[in-house]
Design an enzyme around this catalytic site. Structure first.
Site, short mmCIF file in Angstrom:
data_model
loop_
_atom_site.label_atom_id
_atom_site.label_comp_id
_atom_site.label_asym_id
_atom_site.label_seq_id
_atom_site.Cartn_x
_atom_site.Cartn_y
_atom_site.Cartn_z
N GLN A 107 57.35 -23.09 -44.50
CA GLN A 107 56.08 -23.61 -44.99
C GLN A 107 55.82 -23.14 -46.43
O GLN A 107 54.88 -23.60 -47.05
CB GLN A 107 54.93 -23.18 -44.07
CG GLN A 107 54.94 -23.89 -42.72
CD GLN A 107 53.80 -23.52 -41.80
OE1 GLN A 107 54.04 -23.15 -40.65
NE2 GLN A 107 52.57 -23.63 -42.26
N ARG A 144 47.15 -22.96 -37.34
CA ARG A 144 46.26 -24.01 -37.85
C ARG A 144 44.92 -23.40 -38.24
O ARG A 144 43.86 -23.81 -37.76
CB ARG A 144 46.06 -25.08 -36.80
CG ARG A 144 45.70 -26.43 -37.44
CD ARG A 144 45.58 -27.53 -36.44
NE ARG A 144 45.43 -28.78 -37.10
CZ ARG A 144 46.08 -29.90 -36.78
NH1 ARG A 144 46.94 -29.87 -35.80
NH2 ARG A 144 45.86 -31.02 -37.41
N CYS A 145 45.01 -22.44 -39.14
CA CYS A 145 43.84 -21.62 -39.43
C CYS A 145 44.03 -21.00 -40.79
O CYS A 145 45.15 -20.74 -41.21
CB CYS A 145 43.74 -20.54 -38.36
SG CYS A 145 42.91 -19.04 -38.84
N GLU A 197 42.71 -27.80 -40.71
CA GLU A 197 42.50 -26.77 -39.71
C GLU A 197 41.12 -26.79 -39.08
O GLU A 197 40.90 -26.17 -38.04
CB GLU A 197 42.82 -25.42 -40.33
CG GLU A 197 44.30 -25.35 -40.62
CD GLU A 197 44.67 -24.40 -41.72
OE1 GLU A 197 45.85 -24.13 -41.88
OE2 GLU A 197 43.77 -23.93 -42.43
#
Lengths: 163, 284, 806
Positions: free
Chosen positions: C237, C384-385, C760
């Site tokens: 990522q 996802r934060c 997110e």
């Protein structure tokens, strides 16, 4: 290493003769020997359906099939459903309705949906959700996948009615 | 997740299959749909020297529906079972239960024979077959024998089937009256937290006959004669159901796992059985 | 002008720019099975590496005997810590300032830990060889509970740190303690709590879970010994950071390393960190001179790479009798597992958890976070934060509900009277953040009206009456959430990863015939960057998005960037993209002025062209200008038309939303059914509504799973109980709820196009919405707090403990 055996497979209409250990998993045969990297490996325990291919007219999870079991089988993968010049309806409606994000589950999803619509050309939303429950998606929350499949069904039905 | 190496056999008939089993003894395992065995092999929790694939054994296929009995070949898949209308008419609980097994892909390849013969307490068909009083045909070197489902299961993965035998056919008496298969699970693809199979017949507003079996609540399926007995001759009201549930609870022996602790499983077993009885009664 | 001349509206539509639900360009290849994921990569002579992993959570490694494995035909090498030690690669730095064993060095600290790396000619032989590696372990006492880990006589987990009393984030007060991180005004908070009319106190646990993208982590490392160049394709990522780290660790100069993130099958934070598999594959390739692939299997993924959450949050919140909040106090016991491998900006060992005052105007607050080692997998990634925002949002949204109970108030009203008002923005929070923009009351009222909140409450009361009368066994729960996120790290002065400032970048090159390529420092894992970033550019420079290729993930071609996580792509790289487009446009204006023989100041921009002010029939389109840039000698202007921008955001952005879940709950079986889920998101300017809606569906589904069943569970001796997708809950289409999406639009004042980032939000907001629905159903019976996940047996237990089973 185990003894190898001669195996023949018809994949996307093409016959392949290979020499492989019987323990080789069909998903590896497709991906690594035949270069068909559309079907993916997700969970390896037959839960996620990313490896779904069509074998002898049934949706199967290729991570849980030994290549020896598939000897003599007719197999269709995502690569056999449509071509760049002639996309399958589902390949179009998945894009049209945003039925994919990372794309990893998509080949298995479309391959499964293809068989579902053959068996049930006019499904309800509930039937689509039940019929697609062997395929996991981590990105879309399924809502647009369901929409895409229903759209494909009505498009295919309309086309059939017109013919 | 890669399994150990094995030799593969695909016999074309039952005699050859039995021959291979005799030749290799406990090194050999038969495989039907493989969706129980293959994950175990991939996790290297099962090691198999000789894998005997039954897909080409024609004797193991086919469904026959007669007036008083249906028979199902061991290699009939859950999907074939579900789509067979004659079968659904004669023994409707089969379709109701089969639709609650695993997911579409697994049902295409998972077989009835594999489901009943594996001896996994998580499988749905064993309890169902006990409820239906099915009989399994086992064929070994000495010929065929028939074993009632209710006498087939001895323990975790331990059944009446000897290593050199193959389960070939299942005979199920056609049932009258009402039926229900109730299953609670965490999601599609999961085994049951608790499941109940119930058959009931009605006569003069009372339960004339009953059969009750529970799934994944012990190391074997639990056919509860006591639960059925608690219903017979009664109006299937709250009291009778409570007695049936109490009797069933005395017969099960659930273990704690990720689905929950023992007390929860017992409670759910009771609720599920109550619902199954109510639904079967409404159809009786 | 004739009929063939497109109207201004048509010209705007042709751009497919901001606000267009443009279909995704990525999907053409994905729907045909022509994506290129890391496991699709095949190279001549490629080897496959796989790990021998520890079956124990805590044990001494007495001996490793790999002779039999090495003797197996097809096995090329078996690496152990002893082999890596001379290269000083048996340990590696973590993103959190700690270090982590690459291969077990003397002991193992969690189940699934990497012990030896087997390299073979294919994955089947590697799997067979793993079985042949004999490892002798001596079991040690296991600690899986972070509170037990801090007991004075708890076993020493990290012997390498024994006696070292200071860590990367300050003093350590115990051998299993990592740090204490504090912010806010502790004394003033205590004082306000002491003086308060009403105080609610609760422990809120956000359980351990895992991002579990459908594609696991993996890489292919290829050392080209002829050219001295190392190429690594992997599920990264943050590819540029991986290159820098690889260079620092290996000593290979950075220009000789090329890191490529190909298509990524979902990340959700799982693919931010650096894992032993990457290091071992690189070392193995350097040693063998051949490409080496490592791809973890699903069990490896769930056991060893990057868990998320595992926060024990003890809260106290005070208010006046009327419900005006006066103070918030929070102490967190954070279970970081065996190594502190949290993925947070360096200065923030608890991430942005101190956004935990949420959407509320809370005058004074304090947060303290104790990080603790246990015998569990390392990680603490942002699933996802944006760096612990999920934990913070869950904490405050639970505390609000508990306070509402304490006050006997409706929780929707309690939120409303405490929201930061529109006129208070930019708003300084008690814990030090400057919220950029918001209009919470408008969003909240819209949401409540959309679901007919009053009607729902009336129905709920009716249901309760029926339940009490014995006519139903199902309760109705209404789960409310108003969340505020903080996303888009930088700014560089505050935020870095391993010293790299958290800016991002974009480079745009216009081709002579009026199409373009743009390259960014981010990397899509399904977000659709190739589609949406082209839309930003289209609106800025007036070329159709269909004529713009977007590329990311190849460090040899893309400008340096910090990658995609924490919803930072749009806030940071999206801003760089817009500003880069403006640089192009500035040069284009000079060219247009020369072509039109007017002064630059006499030109104005209109959709896709520069036109002469007051004479719009005299214009040059961007396409005309692009051609001129390459085929004419323009005095004083360099040929060509390209630009690059690096963007250091002045602040983060603060997306927000109002989510409402309505749930039926069976008190006897613990089963639930989500009847309705309404999600209103405000992410500022909306680039592609279709993509936003897709993000919300997906994130809410993750949140549904987390709230209702998904967990990484351990038994008391550290065995992972949830290692496959049988037990790790990922819902299918059958269980997943139907979602209704909605929005308001409050642009960020400091972002060039006003966008805030949305990826997110739905995970952050949906978890408390689902969880609050469960709690709300049982509120009339006295439930205050019950920990997630709310799977069947835990809901059943709530009912039992409240005496609802008779």
């Amino acid at each position: 290493m185990g003894k190898k055996m001669q195996i023949s497979l018809t994949v996307n209409g093409e016959v392949h003769y290979i020499l492989a250990e019987p323990r080789e998993l069909l998903i590896h045969t497709l991906r690594e020997r035949l270069g068909l990297t559309g079907p993916h490996i997700g969970c390896e325990t037959s839960h996620c359906g990313a490896c779904t291919v069509d074998m002898n007219g049934r949706s199967v999870k290729a991570c849980t099939v030994f290549v020896a079991q598939a000897d003599g089988a007719e197999i269709t993968t995502i690569e056999g459903l449509g071509s760049p010049d002639g996309l399958h309806v589902l390949q179009r409606t998945f894009r049209e309705h945003h039925g994919l994000q990372c794309g990893y589950c998509t080949p298995g999803m479309i391959t499964r949906a293809h068989r579902l619509l053959i068996e049930n050309p006019n499904p309800t939303e509930e039937e689509v959700r039940f019929g697609m429950a062997g395929n996991l998606c981590r990105c879309t929350g399924y809502q647009n996948i369901v929409k895409a499949i229903l759209a494909a069904a009505s498009e295919m039905n309309a086309k059939e009615a017109a013919e | 997740m890669i399994p150990s190496a094995f030799e593969y056999h695909r016999p074309g008939d039952l005699a050859s299959a039995l021959g291979i089993l005799s030749a290799y003894g406990d090194e050999a395992r038969v495989i039907a749909g493989g969706h129980s065995l293959i994950p175990m092999m991939k996790l290297r929790m099962a090691s198999v020297g000789h894998l005997v694939d039954l897909q080409s054994v024609a004797e193991l296929r086919g469904i026959t529906v007669a007036e008083r009995e249906v028979t199902i070949g061991a290699m009939v898949t859950q999907a074939e079972l579900i789509s067979h209308d004659g079968l659904a008419k004669a023994v409707p609980i089969l379709r109701e239960a089969a639709l609650q097994i695993a997911d579409p892909q697994v049902r295409y390849v998972g077989t009835v024979g594999g489901n009943v013969a594996n001896g996994d307490p998580g499988n749905d068909m064993p309890g169902l077959m006990q409820c239906l009083d099915a009989r399994f045909t086992l064929v070994g070197p000495g010929g065929p024998r028939e074993v009632p489902a209710r006498a087939f299961y001895h323990g975790l993965y331990a059944t009446e089937r000897a290593e050199d035998e193959i389960l070939t056919r299942i005979a199920i008496p056609v049932h009258a009256g009402g039926h229900a298969y109730e299953k609670q699970k965490r999601k599609i693809g999961d085994y049951a937290t608790a499941a109940a199979a119930v058959l009931l017949t009605k006569s003069g507003g009372k339960v004339a006959s009953a059969s009750v079996a529970m799934t994944n609540l012990s190391d074997v399926p639990v056919w509860s004669e006591a639960a059925a007995a608690a219903l017979v001759g009664r109006d299937c009201g709250a009291e009778a159901v409570a007695d049936a549930v109490a009797a069933m609870l005395a017969d099960i022996d659930p273990q704690a796992d990720n689905r929950g602790p023992i007390a929860f499983k017992k409670h759910v077993a009771g609720v599920i059985l109550g619902r199954a009885i109510a639904r079967a009664w409404s159809r009786a | 002008m004739n009929d063939l001349t497109p109207s201004r509206e048509e010209r705007i539509a042709n751009l497919k720019g901001l606000g267009s639900s443009r279909k995704r360009v990525e999907d053409v290849r994905f729907t045909q099975g022509k994506g290129n994921y890391v496991d699709d990569i095949k190279m001549a002579g490629m080897l496959f590496g796989d790990f021998v992993r520890s079956p124990y959570a805590h044990a001494r490694v007495v001996s490793i005997n790999a002779d039999a494995a090495r003797a197996l035909p097809g096995v090329v090498a078996v690496l152990t810590a002893a082999d890596l030690a001379p290269l000083n690669l048996h340990w590696m730095p973590t993103l959190a300032g700690d270090k982590q064993m690459v291969l077990a060095d003397g002991k193992v600290l969690f189940q699934g830990q990497e012990v030896a790396f087997v390299v073979a000619t294919d994955r089947y032989i590697a799997a067979d060889a793993i079985e042949l590696v004999e490892v002798e372990y001596e079991e040690l006492p296991v600690v899986v509970d972070p509170f037990a880990a801090l007991a004075p006589d708890a076993p020493v987990l990290r012997e390498d740190l024994n006696g070292i009393l200071s860590g990367a984030h300050g003093p350590r007060r115990h051998h299993n303690h990592i740090f204490l991180w504090e912010t806010g005004d502790k004394a003033a908070t205590e004082e306000a709590l002491g003086a308060a009319e009403v105080v609610a106190e609760e422990v809120v646990y956000y359980h351990r879970t895992h991002p579990c993208p459908l594609e696991t982590c993996g890489c292919v490392a290829s050392m080209d010994k002829v050219n001295g160049k190392l190429t690594v394709w992997g599920t990264f990522q943050a590819p540029h950071v991986v290159r820098t780290v690889a260079s620092l660790l290996s000593g290979i100069e950075e220009h000789n390393i090329r890191v490529v993130s190909p298509d990524i099958g979902g990340g959700f934070g799982n693919k931010v960190g650096v894992y032993p598999g990457y290091v071992c594959a690189i070392v193995a390739s350097i040693v063998t001179g051949k490409p080496v692939k490592w791809v973890e299997d699903r069990m490896d993924n769930l056991m060893a790479t990057a868990f998320a959450r595992d926060y024990w949050m003890k809260g106290r919140i005070s208010a006046t009798k009327e419900g005006r909040i006066t103070a918030l106090h929070c102490h967190v016991t954070a279970d970081h597992g065996a190594f502190d491998a949290c993925a947070d900006p360096t200065k923030f060992p608890a991430g942005f958890f101190h956004i935990c005052t949420g959407s509320y105007d809370i005058p004074v607050a304090y947060v303290g976070v104790d990080g603790v080692y246990t015998n569990k997998a390392p990680g603490g990634v942002a699933y996802r934060c944006s760096f612990r925002v999920t934990e913070a949002a869950y904490f405050i949204e639970r505390m609000i509900e508990v306070l509402a109970i304490e006050l006997g108030m409706d929780a929707a009203e309690l939120r409303r009277i405490n929201f930061i008002r529109k006129d208070q923005f930019p708003y300084q929070s008690a814990l030090g953040w400057e919220y950029d923009s918001g209009d919470y009351h408008t969003a909240w009222d819209k949401a409540l009206a959309a679901v007919d909140y009053k009607g729902l409450r009336a129905e709920q009361a009716q249901r309760l009456a029926e339940f009490r009368a014995g006519r139903t066994r199902k309760l109705l729960g209404i789960g409310l959430t108003h969340f505020t996120e903080i996303v888009g790290a930088g700014p560089v002065k505050n935020c870095d990863i391993l010293g790299m400032g958290m800016f991002d970048s974009c480079e745009i090159r216009i081709h002579p015939t009026g199409s373009a390529i743009a390259r960014l420092g981010t990397i899509s894992q399904g977000q659709g960057h190739a589609t949406t970033f082209a839309q930003i550019i289209a609106s800025e420079i007036g070329l159709s998005a269909d004529s713009i290729t977007v590329e990311e993930g190849d460090t040899d071609t893309a400008p340096y960037g910090l990658g995609t996580y924490g919803s930072r792509s749009t806030p940071v790289a999206g801003a760089a993209t817009a500003l880069c487009g403006r640089k192009i446009r500035a040069k284009a204006q000079m060219i247009a002025a020369w072509l039109l023989e007017v002064h630059e100041g006499d030109l104005e921009w209109d959709v896709d062209r520069f036109q002469v002010k007051g004479a719009p029939e005299r214009f040059k389109t961007m396409k005309d200008i692009a051609y001129a840039a390459y085929n004419q000698a323009i005095p004083g202007i360099e040929p060509g038309l390209e630009a690059v921008s690096y963007y250091d955001p002045p602040n983060m952005t603060y997306p927000f939303g109002a989510y409402i879940a309505v749930m039926e709950i069976d008190v006897d079986t613990g089963e639930h059914a989500v009847r309705q889920f309404y999600a209103l998101d405000d992410c500022g300017t909306r680039i592609n509504p279709m993509v936003i809606e897709g993000q919300v569906h997906g994130g809410a589904t993750e949140g549904y799973a987390i709230a209702m069943g998904q967990e990484i569970a351990y038994d008391e001796i550290g065995n992972v109980k949830t290692g496959t997708l049988m037990d790790f809950f990922l819902p299918t289409a059958w269980e997943t709820p139907h979602y209704t999406t909605d929005h308001t639009e409050t642009p960020s004042p400091h972002h060039p196009i006003g966008a805030k980032g949305v990826g997110e939000s739905p995970n952050v907001g949906s978890v408390p919405a689902f969880s609050n629905a469960v709690h709300d159903a049982f509120r009339p019976f006295g439930l205050r707090q019950s920990h997630m996940p709310h799977d069947h047996w835990r809901i059943w237990k709530i009912a039992r403990d409240l005496g609802l089973h008779g």
